[in-house]
Design a protein around this motif. Structure first.
Motif, short mmCIF file in Angstrom:
data_model
loop_
_atom_site.label_atom_id
_atom_site.label_comp_id
_atom_site.label_asym_id
_atom_site.label_seq_id
_atom_site.Cartn_x
_atom_site.Cartn_y
_atom_site.Cartn_z
N PHE A 142 -31.05 16.15 72.83
CA PHE A 142 -30.45 16.38 71.52
C PHE A 142 -29.44 15.28 71.22
CE2 PHE A 142 -28.59 18.49 67.99
CZ PHE A 142 -27.21 18.44 68.13
N VAL A 143 -29.45 14.81 69.96
CA VAL A 143 -28.51 13.78 69.53
C VAL A 143 -27.52 14.35 68.52
CG1 VAL A 143 -28.28 11.56 68.37
CG2 VAL A 143 -30.19 11.95 69.94
N ALA A 144 -28.04 14.92 67.43
CA ALA A 144 -27.15 15.40 66.38
C ALA A 144 -27.90 16.37 65.48
CB ALA A 144 -26.62 14.24 65.54
N ALA A 145 -27.14 17.20 64.76
CA ALA A 145 -27.73 18.14 63.80
C ALA A 145 -26.80 18.26 62.60
CB ALA A 145 -27.97 19.50 64.43
N ILE A 146 -27.39 18.63 61.46
CA ILE A 146 -26.59 18.83 60.24
C ILE A 146 -27.16 20.01 59.48
CG2 ILE A 146 -27.95 17.12 58.93
CD1 ILE A 146 -25.29 16.44 57.45
N ARG A 147 -26.26 20.90 59.07
CA ARG A 147 -26.66 22.09 58.32
C ARG A 147 -26.68 21.82 56.83
NH1 ARG A 147 -23.76 27.34 60.77
NH2 ARG A 147 -22.37 27.02 59.00
N ASN A 148 -27.25 22.74 56.07
CA ASN A 148 -27.40 22.56 54.64
C ASN A 148 -26.05 22.31 53.96
OD1 ASN A 148 -28.93 22.32 52.36
ND2 ASN A 148 -29.03 24.49 51.94
N GLY A 149 -25.01 22.98 54.44
CA GLY A 149 -23.69 22.82 53.84
C GLY A 149 -22.96 21.57 54.26
#
Length: 125
Positions: free
Chosen positions: A45-52
């Motif tokens: 895993f590197v990074a994640a971003i949510r809709n908000g």
């Protein structure tokens, strides 16, 4: 038709930068993630971003990489700076359509519904 297509990979010297865009057509996405897979290692895993706009990072890249998204264009980006040889890997973007409240799960590949084909990043010393 759902399609995720990474681009922007290439070869760069240590200390350099790359920006990986990933347009994700077909539907609206609640969560994007970036993962990488280096030879002889497990997918990471590197990074994640949510809709908000909330972002989540692996400790190994925190402070060097930035994930962002353009909701109007259904595109997620990974800006990579201060690259190191150990960042060499195939980078994959992934997307999930349904909202997932538990941020502790965002690093798990199984929570993502769709994946791109990957783009190679090679960092030389």
């Amino acid at each position: 038709q759902v399609q995720l297509v990474e681009s922007g990979g290439g070869s760069v010297q240590a200390g350099g930068s790359l920006r990986l865009p990933c347009p994700a057509s077909g539907r609206t996405w609640s969560l994007y993630g970036w993962f990488r897979h280096a030879p002889g290692k497990e997918r990471e895993f590197v990074a994640a971003i949510r809709n908000g706009g909330s972002t989540y990072y692996a400790d190994s890249i925190k402070g060097r990489f930035t994930i962002s998204r353009d909701n109007a264009k259904n595109t997620v980006f990974l800006q990579m700076s201060s690259l190191k040889p150990e960042d060499t890997a195939v980078y994959y973007c992934a997307a999930r359509s349904d909202f997932l409240v538990w941020s502790s799960t965002y690093s798990l590949p199984r929570v993502y519904d769709y994946w791109g084909q990957g783009t190679q990043v090679t960092v030389s010393s």
